[in-house]
Design an enzyme around this catalytic site. Structure first.
Site, PDB file in Angstrom:
ATOM      1  N   TYR A  98      -9.206   5.927   7.332  1.00 20.06           N
ATOM      2  CA  TYR A  98      -9.368   6.248   8.755  1.00 20.06           C
ATOM      3  C   TYR A  98     -10.347   7.419   8.819  1.00 20.06           C
ATOM      4  O   TYR A  98     -10.054   8.494   8.289  1.00 20.06           O
ATOM      5  CB  TYR A  98      -8.035   6.676   9.379  1.00 20.06           C
ATOM      6  CG  TYR A  98      -7.005   5.565   9.503  1.00 20.06           C
ATOM      7  CD1 TYR A  98      -6.250   5.163   8.397  1.00 20.06           C
ATOM      8  CD2 TYR A  98      -6.764   4.945  10.719  1.00 20.06           C
ATOM      9  CE1 TYR A  98      -5.295   4.151   8.512  1.00 20.06           C
ATOM     10  CE2 TYR A  98      -5.808   3.939  10.850  1.00 20.06           C
ATOM     11  CZ  TYR A  98      -5.080   3.545   9.743  1.00 20.06           C
ATOM     12  OH  TYR A  98      -4.134   2.552   9.855  1.00 20.06           O
TER      13      TYR A  98
ATOM     14  N   HIS B  51       0.842  -1.198   0.000  1.00 18.28           N
ATOM     15  CA  HIS B  51       0.000   0.000   0.000  1.00 18.28           C
ATOM     16  C   HIS B  51       0.878   1.250   0.000  1.00 18.28           C
ATOM     17  O   HIS B  51       1.706   1.429   0.889  1.00 18.28           O
ATOM     18  CB  HIS B  51      -0.923   0.017   1.232  1.00 18.28           C
ATOM     19  CG  HIS B  51      -2.116  -0.881   1.073  1.00 18.28           C
ATOM     20  ND1 HIS B  51      -3.375  -0.528   1.517  1.00 18.28           N
ATOM     21  CD2 HIS B  51      -2.245  -2.090   0.488  1.00 18.28           C
ATOM     22  CE1 HIS B  51      -4.217  -1.502   1.219  1.00 18.28           C
ATOM     23  NE2 HIS B  51      -3.556  -2.458   0.611  1.00 18.28           N
TER      24      HIS B  51
ATOM     25  N   TYR C 120       3.717   6.943   9.770  1.00 18.18           N
ATOM     26  CA  TYR C 120       2.890   5.787   9.430  1.00 18.18           C
ATOM     27  C   TYR C 120       3.741   4.670   8.827  1.00 18.18           C
ATOM     28  O   TYR C 120       3.558   3.489   9.125  1.00 18.18           O
ATOM     29  CB  TYR C 120       1.790   6.205   8.444  1.00 18.18           C
ATOM     30  CG  TYR C 120       0.721   5.153   8.276  1.00 18.18           C
ATOM     31  CD1 TYR C 120      -0.273   4.993   9.231  1.00 18.18           C
ATOM     32  CD2 TYR C 120       0.718   4.296   7.171  1.00 18.18           C
ATOM     33  CE1 TYR C 120      -1.246   4.014   9.095  1.00 18.18           C
ATOM     34  CE2 TYR C 120      -0.263   3.321   7.027  1.00 18.18           C
ATOM     35  CZ  TYR C 120      -1.244   3.188   7.994  1.00 18.18           C
ATOM     36  OH  TYR C 120      -2.204   2.220   7.857  1.00 18.18           O
TER      37      TYR C 120
HETATM   38  C1  PHB Z   1      -6.371  -3.988  10.649  1.00 18.79           C
HETATM   39  O1  PHB Z   1      -6.456  -4.249   9.440  1.00 18.79           O
HETATM   40  O2  PHB Z   1      -6.731  -4.789  11.521  1.00 18.79           O
HETATM   41  C2  PHB Z   1      -5.843  -2.670  11.071  1.00 18.79           C
HETATM   42  C3  PHB Z   1      -5.299  -1.825  10.123  1.00 18.79           C
HETATM   43  C4  PHB Z   1      -4.811  -0.576  10.502  1.00 18.79           C
HETATM   44  C5  PHB Z   1      -4.880  -0.201  11.826  1.00 18.79           C
HETATM   45  C6  PHB Z   1      -5.406  -1.061  12.782  1.00 18.79           C
HETATM   46  C7  PHB Z   1      -5.899  -2.309  12.406  1.00 18.79           C
HETATM   47  O3  PHB Z   1      -4.408   1.024  12.187  1.00 18.79           O
END
Ligand code: PHB
Ligand code: RFL
Length: 393
Positions: A201, A72, A384
């Site tokens: 998000y 990604h 990130y």
């Molecule tokens: C997940 O895919 O479980 C996941 C992805 C990103 C996050 C937390 C959980 O920040």
């Protein structure tokens, strides 16, 4: 029984450390309280930083990840009905993350261990570390009612937040830092195509939501929920309806829903134990620190601890370097606190903390500011994708 490193816990930290040590010819035994099936049934992390990916490759367990994992190059922040993409790759000079589930990481590590014949004791009761302030530490456990002792040179406490290693340390030798958040995440796994090819998000006045995935046909979604709610109160229908409400209209309209395969509520916490070394016992991963999952950092931090301890042990056994043995905590904690900060910050701008509309407006202003500035987007992308590992030398 005798070994060089006794590892408590067969989660990703313990298995990865065991594998890397084994490849260097450093003998280790893993002692795990649960069964292999239980360990594999925990649906957790989904996003691997490059450092974690590289460590998997170094451990010679990266082939399936490289074949089946999804790279990604960015993700989206949504607020006020908008979706703002963070071009992680473009903003970090070409770095990216990999979507590959923790379950798969664990499965690959378990398989490598069973093929190499490394000893893992599952279903061990009353696991206890002893004498780690002496030069003859040991770990005892009960299995089928019988007490066993493993004499060792070092102990790695890879036994997660609720494990025994940290709890065995005298209270005056450890300092704990903690923040418990007044909400949890309700997660759903479903065999449906993800709503978007990248993670979203979402900040919303009803609460946070996250759209994630495991593959082209497997989605993972979360909504912020209150801590007193029970999973049983959330039918699939209620979950999908709530998720839709928290996403921008054009995304909500393309959401494909289906039966949930797994549904669970996780509390959110920030936690750090200092130091992370107590004589000959080292705490690794969730045993030493917890982050709220908003920054996707938990498993990745566990991997960077493993990297540090592995290199310290390698230099100890291959080069006789004893000076590095006491450097573990300080090296790890510098990176951990930065990841704690980022996870806390992502949590604080994306979640609903109260009904106070002032807070909501401040979050929207902060998201608007960060996403409209190159500096703002860069700082998000840089964190990130994962801050650099400190070289052990
Ligand atoms: C997940 O895919 O479980 C996941 C992805 C990103 C996050 C937390 C959980 O920040
Ligand atoms: P684990 O995975 O908890 O494993 C510890 C192991 O130790 C065993 N154990 C014991 N063994 C012997 N004796 C005892 N007394 C024992 N007590 C416990 C346990 O049975 C277990 O097998 O810790 P480890 O290995 O340090 O790994 C940490 C990660 O699991 C954790 O940080 C991540 O899952 C956090 N996390 C995420 N991290 C990421 O990097 N990216 C993500 O996208 C991400 N998403 C998440 C997450 C965690 C979540 N939850 C449920 C907390 C999403 C969620 C919802």
């Amino acid at each position: 029984m005798k070994t060089q490193v006794a590892i408590i816990g067969a989660g990703p930290s313990g298995l990865l450390l065991g594998r890397l040590l084994e490849l260097q010819g450093i003998d280790n035994i893993i002692i795990e309280a649960k069964s292999p099936d239980y360990v594999l049934s925990r649906i957790r992390a989904g996003v691997l930083e490059e450092g974690t990916q590289n460590l998997m490759r170094e451990a010679q367990v990266g082939d399936r990840m490289d074949r089946e994992g999804h790279v990604h190059d960015g993700f989206a922040l949504s607020f006020l009905g908008r979706e703002e993409r963070i071009d992680v790759k473009g903003l970090t000079g070409g770095k990216s993350v990999m979507v590959y589930g923790q379950t798969e990481v664990t499965k690959d590590l378990m398989q490598a261990r069973s093929e190499s014949g490394g000893l893992t004791i599952y279903d061990a009761d009353d696991v206890t570390p002893h004498d780690f302030y002496s030069d003859k530490p040991s770990v005892t456990y009960k299995k089928d009612g019988q007490l066993h002792t493993i004499e060792c040179e070092y102990i790695a406490g890879c036994d997660g937040f609720h494990g025994v290693a940290r709890k065995s340390v005298p209270t005056d030798a450890i300092k704990l830092f903690e923040r418990v958040y007044p909400f949890g995440w309700l997660g759903v796994l479903s065999r449906t195509p993800p709503v978007s090819h990248e993670l979203i998000y979402a900040n919303h006045e009803r609460g946070f939501a996250l759209c994630s995935m495991r593959s082209d046909m497997m989605s993972r979604y979360y909504v912020q929920c209150s801590l007193d709610e029970k999973v049983e109160e959330w039918s699939d229908q209620r979950f999908w309806d709530e998720l839709r409400l928290r996403l921008p209209a054009h995304t909500a309209s393309s959401l494909v829903t289906g039966d949930s395969i797994e549904k669970s509520i996780a509390p959110l916490r920030s936690f750090v134990a200092e130091p992370m070394q107590f004589g000959r016992m080292y705490l690794v991963g969730d045993a030493a620190h917890i982050v709220p999952p908003t920054g996707a950092k938990g498993l990745n931090l566990a991997a960077s601890d493993v990297y540090t301890l592995y290199h310290i042990m390698r230099k100890r056994y291959k080069e006789g370097r004893l000076d590095l043995l006491t450097k573990y905590s300080e090296i790890c904690l510098r990176r951990i606190w930065k990841a704690e900060r980022f996870s806390w910050w992502m949590t604080s701008i994306l979640h609903k903390f109260s009904d106070d509309p002032f807070n909501q407006r401040i979050q929207e202003a902060e998201l608007d500011y960060y996403t409209s500035s190159v500096a703002g987007r860069t700082t998000i992308a840089e964190n990130y994708v994962g801050l650099p590992y400190e070289v052990v030398e």
